[in-house]
Write an enzyme that holds these catalytic residues in place. Structure first.
Site, PDB file in Angstrom:
ATOM      1  N   THR A 141      10.877   0.204  -9.752  1.00  9.67           N
ATOM      2  CA  THR A 141      10.771  -1.228 -10.051  1.00  9.67           C
ATOM      3  C   THR A 141      10.420  -2.043  -8.806  1.00  9.67           C
ATOM      4  O   THR A 141      10.595  -1.599  -7.678  1.00  9.67           O
ATOM      5  CB  THR A 141      12.096  -1.760 -10.640  1.00  9.67           C
ATOM      6  OG1 THR A 141      13.132  -1.603  -9.678  1.00  9.67           O
ATOM      7  CG2 THR A 141      12.458  -1.026 -11.915  1.00  9.67           C
ATOM      8  N   ASP A 142       9.929  -3.249  -9.064  1.00  7.30           N
ATOM      9  CA  ASP A 142       9.614  -4.179  -7.984  1.00  7.30           C
ATOM     10  C   ASP A 142      10.854  -5.035  -7.687  1.00  7.30           C
ATOM     11  O   ASP A 142      11.902  -4.840  -8.310  1.00  7.30           O
ATOM     12  CB  ASP A 142       8.382  -5.026  -8.356  1.00  7.30           C
ATOM     13  CG  ASP A 142       8.601  -5.932  -9.559  1.00  7.30           C
ATOM     14  OD1 ASP A 142       9.766  -6.166  -9.959  1.00  7.30           O
ATOM     15  OD2 ASP A 142       7.606  -6.428 -10.107  1.00  7.30           O
ATOM     16  N   PRO A 143      10.763  -5.984  -6.758  1.00  5.71           N
ATOM     17  CA  PRO A 143      11.942  -6.802  -6.429  1.00  5.71           C
ATOM     18  C   PRO A 143      12.512  -7.611  -7.605  1.00  5.71           C
ATOM     19  O   PRO A 143      13.656  -8.037  -7.563  1.00  5.71           O
ATOM     20  CB  PRO A 143      11.433  -7.735  -5.328  1.00  5.71           C
ATOM     21  CG  PRO A 143      10.335  -6.972  -4.678  1.00  5.71           C
ATOM     22  CD  PRO A 143       9.673  -6.221  -5.816  1.00  5.71           C
TER      23      PRO A 143
END
Length: 148
Positions: free
Chosen positions: A26-28
């Site tokens: 996942t991204d931030p």
């Protein structure tokens, strides 16, 4: 120069795989980073290959590699960390010396979150030349599985 569209037809050869989205994917914002869908397609291809006897290792035994020359990925809904996904991989029949797969990825609510396609060609492991004709083992594999 405009290339002609690939011609192929769906088959009944499919494999389904359930995965759980890992934090590292996942991204931030906690949403699956777009590039990971290509990895999910790879997971689907590997599961398909194991089920039907056409894995990378199987193909290698016949003296070929199958590099990817094209991928298409269309995102429909976002996916978050911890969600389970169903990856459905379908083999597409073609007269060309290629492996073509289509993918549908569904979330736990059975909503379509991503679709895609990959195209692979056959190259010789010995001298890395491109095969313009379907390898004999692939012709036999298709006859055995598609004509039953």
């Amino acid at each position: 120069m405009i290339k002609p569209k690939e011609t192929y037809k769906p088959t009944n050869l499919t494999e389904s795989l359930i995965i759980t989205v890992r934090f590292s994917e996942t991204d931030p914002l906690g949403i699956v980073w777009h590039g990971n869908y290509i990895k999910y397609f790879e997971d689907g291809r590997e599961a398909f290959g194991k089920k039907y006897g056409i894995s990378y290792l199987d193909v290698e035994q016949y003296g070929y590699a199958t590099p990817i020359i094209k991928t298409v990925c269309e995102h429909k809904k976002m996916v978050r960390y911890g969600e389970q996904l169903l990856i459905v991989t379908q083999y597409m029949a073609t007269a060309a010396a290629k492996l073509i797969f289509q993918y549908n990825i569904y979330n736990q609510a059975n909503e379509l979150v991503c679709t895609g396609e990959s195209i692979q060609v056959f190259t010789s492991l010995e001298d890395h030349t491109l095969s313009f004709y379907k390898p004999d083992f692939l012709i036999k594999w298709e006859k055995r599985l598609l004509l039953n």
